[in-house]
Write a protein that holds these residues in place. Structure first.
Motif, PDB file in Angstrom:
ATOM      1  N   TRP A   1       0.810  -1.220   0.000  1.00 45.89           N
ATOM      2  CA  TRP A   1       0.000   0.000   0.000  1.00 45.89           C
ATOM      3  C   TRP A   1       0.840   1.265   0.000  1.00 45.89           C
ATOM      4  O   TRP A   1       0.287   2.367  -0.102  1.00 45.89           O
ATOM      5  CB  TRP A   1      -1.003  -0.038   1.148  1.00 45.89           C
ATOM      6  CG  TRP A   1      -1.946  -1.182   0.957  1.00 45.89           C
ATOM      7  CD1 TRP A   1      -1.968  -2.359   1.644  1.00 45.89           C
ATOM      8  CD2 TRP A   1      -2.955  -1.300  -0.053  1.00 45.89           C
ATOM      9  NE1 TRP A   1      -2.929  -3.202   1.143  1.00 45.89           N
ATOM     10  CE2 TRP A   1      -3.552  -2.578   0.094  1.00 45.89           C
ATOM     11  CE3 TRP A   1      -3.406  -0.458  -1.066  1.00 45.89           C
ATOM     12  CZ2 TRP A   1      -4.586  -3.014  -0.735  1.00 45.89           C
ATOM     13  CZ3 TRP A   1      -4.432  -0.902  -1.894  1.00 45.89           C
ATOM     14  CH2 TRP A   1      -5.009  -2.165  -1.718  1.00 45.89           C
TER      15      TRP A   1
ATOM     16  N   LEU B   1      -2.448   1.517  -7.690  1.00 45.32           N
ATOM     17  CA  LEU B   1      -3.333   0.366  -7.536  1.00 45.32           C
ATOM     18  C   LEU B   1      -4.785   0.819  -7.666  1.00 45.32           C
ATOM     19  O   LEU B   1      -5.120   1.946  -7.289  1.00 45.32           O
ATOM     20  CB  LEU B   1      -3.100  -0.309  -6.181  1.00 45.32           C
ATOM     21  CG  LEU B   1      -1.715  -0.936  -5.986  1.00 45.32           C
ATOM     22  CD1 LEU B   1      -1.528  -1.411  -4.551  1.00 45.32           C
ATOM     23  CD2 LEU B   1      -1.497  -2.087  -6.970  1.00 45.32           C
TER      24      LEU B   1
ATOM     25  N   VAL C   1      -7.588   0.748  -6.152  1.00 46.04           N
ATOM     26  CA  VAL C   1      -8.366   0.587  -4.935  1.00 46.04           C
ATOM     27  C   VAL C   1      -8.333   1.879  -4.140  1.00 46.04           C
ATOM     28  O   VAL C   1      -7.308   2.567  -4.094  1.00 46.04           O
ATOM     29  CB  VAL C   1      -7.790  -0.562  -4.068  1.00 46.04           C
ATOM     30  CG1 VAL C   1      -8.531  -0.686  -2.748  1.00 46.04           C
ATOM     31  CG2 VAL C   1      -7.846  -1.878  -4.823  1.00 46.04           C
TER      32      VAL C   1
ATOM     33  N   ALA D   1      -8.821  -0.761   2.154  1.00 43.89           N
ATOM     34  CA  ALA D   1      -7.844  -1.830   1.971  1.00 43.89           C
ATOM     35  C   ALA D   1      -7.991  -2.921   3.029  1.00 43.89           C
ATOM     36  O   ALA D   1      -8.081  -2.652   4.220  1.00 43.89           O
ATOM     37  CB  ALA D   1      -6.433  -1.264   2.015  1.00 43.89           C
TER      38      ALA D   1
ATOM     39  N   VAL E   1      -5.491  -6.754  -2.805  1.00 44.70           N
ATOM     40  CA  VAL E   1      -6.109  -5.828  -3.759  1.00 44.70           C
ATOM     41  C   VAL E   1      -7.514  -6.299  -4.131  1.00 44.70           C
ATOM     42  O   VAL E   1      -8.473  -5.514  -4.144  1.00 44.70           O
ATOM     43  CB  VAL E   1      -5.229  -5.687  -5.019  1.00 44.70           C
ATOM     44  CG1 VAL E   1      -5.947  -4.864  -6.093  1.00 44.70           C
ATOM     45  CG2 VAL E   1      -3.891  -5.039  -4.664  1.00 44.70           C
TER      46      VAL E   1
ATOM     47  N   SER F   1     -10.044  -5.936  -1.222  1.00 46.61           N
ATOM     48  CA  SER F   1     -10.307  -4.513  -0.999  1.00 46.61           C
ATOM     49  C   SER F   1     -11.294  -3.997  -2.038  1.00 46.61           C
ATOM     50  O   SER F   1     -12.226  -3.248  -1.720  1.00 46.61           O
ATOM     51  CB  SER F   1      -8.998  -3.720  -1.068  1.00 46.61           C
ATOM     52  OG  SER F   1      -8.116  -4.107  -0.042  1.00 46.61           O
ATOM     53  N   LYS F   2     -11.099  -4.411  -3.291  1.00 48.22           N
ATOM     54  CA  LYS F   2     -12.020  -4.000  -4.352  1.00 48.22           C
ATOM     55  C   LYS F   2     -13.386  -4.642  -4.160  1.00 48.22           C
ATOM     56  O   LYS F   2     -14.430  -4.021  -4.428  1.00 48.22           O
ATOM     57  CB  LYS F   2     -11.439  -4.371  -5.718  1.00 48.22           C
ATOM     58  CG  LYS F   2     -12.027  -3.554  -6.863  1.00 48.22           C
ATOM     59  CD  LYS F   2     -11.628  -2.094  -6.732  1.00 48.22           C
ATOM     60  CE  LYS F   2     -12.296  -1.215  -7.769  1.00 48.22           C
ATOM     61  NZ  LYS F   2     -11.937   0.210  -7.565  1.00 48.22           N
TER      62      LYS F   2
ATOM     63  N   GLY G   1      -2.238  -6.455  -8.339  1.00 47.45           N
ATOM     64  CA  GLY G   1      -1.404  -6.593  -7.151  1.00 47.45           C
ATOM     65  C   GLY G   1      -0.019  -7.132  -7.448  1.00 47.45           C
ATOM     66  O   GLY G   1       0.947  -6.834  -6.725  1.00 47.45           O
TER      67      GLY G   1
END
Length: 420
Positions: free
Chosen positions: A65, A71, A73, A78, A123, A126-127, A219
């Protein structure tokens, strides 16, 4: 269908078909409705360049991150177990054993669930939260199962992971412990993947490597970002990457290119990209060897189960990346895989799973063939921990003795014990 995300970070533009170039809004979709090609996230690189700097990244978290602006997101959502920023180790003893000059090992065995899959799962989940999903799912050869189950537990999501029924026992245990649903399928990974594609069209679940795949795959780019940062914002001359679906190899290449596009590298990268496959599941390496553009599906038969994808979704893109960068592809036997595991362990103290054995053995093969040369700075990607595949490497104690010094000296001659 999960709700479409209406508001996204300014640097993410949308999705684009990798075949025909048709563009789509950000949504949990993965194939082009016109040509059925795979979709990929697109970015406003000018906006990213204005937002990032080496100093800002260095001040960020010691995880993937730190590269949040690259990224797809919203960082506020996250699902973070601390994946990424794993060691890049100078491997001089391994280099000497292979007759090479400068070799580095990117040691992704030290991720939270001990494989690089923590990068993509973090990733993807989180999405999934951004899209409003309540259940995470995946098809897996083992490592992704571990990671999705762990990240789902962290996020408070239900999970269903689907695995081949002959998966290594250690990977089953290290998935089931997180309390989700582990479903073993009577068949190989390609059978599992076909079932998951059907289920993704039936249930409102976030299948990380199906309907969330365009985001999940991003990711893997962080391996390239970290490599460059850890080399002082320089790139290697050559990288060797294990190939299963082919996505990891293509995203590592993309990651190096992106760093230059956003001004984090002073010079355009000129990284040769080579791939590593097990001989018992080597459709991409076979196409390379034959000079063919056709990747023929195969039925996997190898101890390297984490690479046992007989019909690789990104195989064509991986083959193109190797050709365009003037790299190479190797396919190594199970015996070479085991020796690769042992070689890395005894020279650098890193215990890799079978995929790592494939990568080390492939580096040896490529070095012997002159594809990798002694004057190159080489980075080797080790993507999973050896404790996951203990059955591949049998070992016994050097000696079993009585608890006396005389017994020790019977086993180890005191006149020679200090000899190197």
């Amino acid at each position: 269908m999960a709700r479409v995300q209406r508001r996204n970070m300014a640097h993410v533009q949308g999705l684009r078909c990798r075949e025909c170039g048709r563009e789509y809004e950000i949504a949990p979709v993965y194939t082009c409705e016109w040509c059925f090609g795979p979709l990929e996230v697109t970015y406003d690189y000018a906006a990213v360049a204005a937002a990032v700097s080496r100093e800002q990244i260095a001040a960020g978290p010691a995880s993937i991150w730190r590269y949040a602006d690259l990224l797809p997101v919203d960082r506020g959502h996250a699902v973070d177990l601390g994946a990424g920023f794993t060691p890049l180790v100078r491997a001089d003893r391994l280099a000497a054993a292979l007759g090479l000059g400068e070799v580095w090992v990117k040691n992704d065995t030290l991720n939270p669930t001990n494989s690089f899959k923590d990068r993509v799962a973090s990733v993807a989940l989180s999405k999934a939260l951004e899209f409003g999903f309540k259940t995470a799912a995946c098809a897996s050869t083992g490592n992704l199962a571990n990671s999705v189950a762990a990240h789902a537990a962290r996020a408070g999501l239900r999970s269903f992971v689907f695995i081949p029924s002959n998966l290594e026992r250690a990977k089953v245990v290290t998935t089931a412990v997180y309390g989700g649903n582990v479903v073993a399928i009577e068949g190989n990974y390609d059978d599992v993947n076909r079932l998951c594609a059907e289920l993704a069209g039936t249930y409102r679940w976030a299948f990380v490597n199906v309907n969330v795949r365009p985001f999940y795959a991003e990711g893997s780019k962080t391996l390239a970002y970290e490599t460059a940062e850890q080399l002082g914002w320089e790139t290697p001359d050559h990288v060797v990457v294990p190939v299963a679906s082919g996505s990891l190899l293509t995203k590592i290449r993309k990651g190096f290119d992106e760093l230059h596009q956003v001004g984090l590298l002073d010079h355009a990268p000129n990284v040769r990209v080579s791939g590593a496959q097990a001989l018992g599941c080597s459709p991409v390496a076979t196409a390379w060897r034959e000079g063919s553009d056709t990747i023929r599906p195969v039925k996997p038969d190898t101890i390297a189960k984490s690479l046992a994808i007989g019909n690789p979704a990104d195989g064509y893109f991986a083959l193109d990346a190797v050709r365009q960068t003037e790299g190479g592809l190797a396919a190594v036997s199970d015996g070479e895989v085991v020796e690769g595991i042992r070689l890395l362990a005894r020279t650098e103290g890193i215990f890799a799973e079978t995929a790592g054995g494939v990568t080390v053995a492939s580096l040896k093969r490529l070095a012997d063939e002159g594809v990798v040369t002694p004057d190159e700075r080489v980075v080797l990607y080790i993507t999973g921990l050896g404790l996951k595949t203990l059955d591949a490497v049998e070992a016994e104690p050097t000696a079993t003795i009585r608890p006396t010094i005389d017994a020790f000296h019977e086993a180890f001659d005191p006149d020679h014990i200090d000899e190197e």
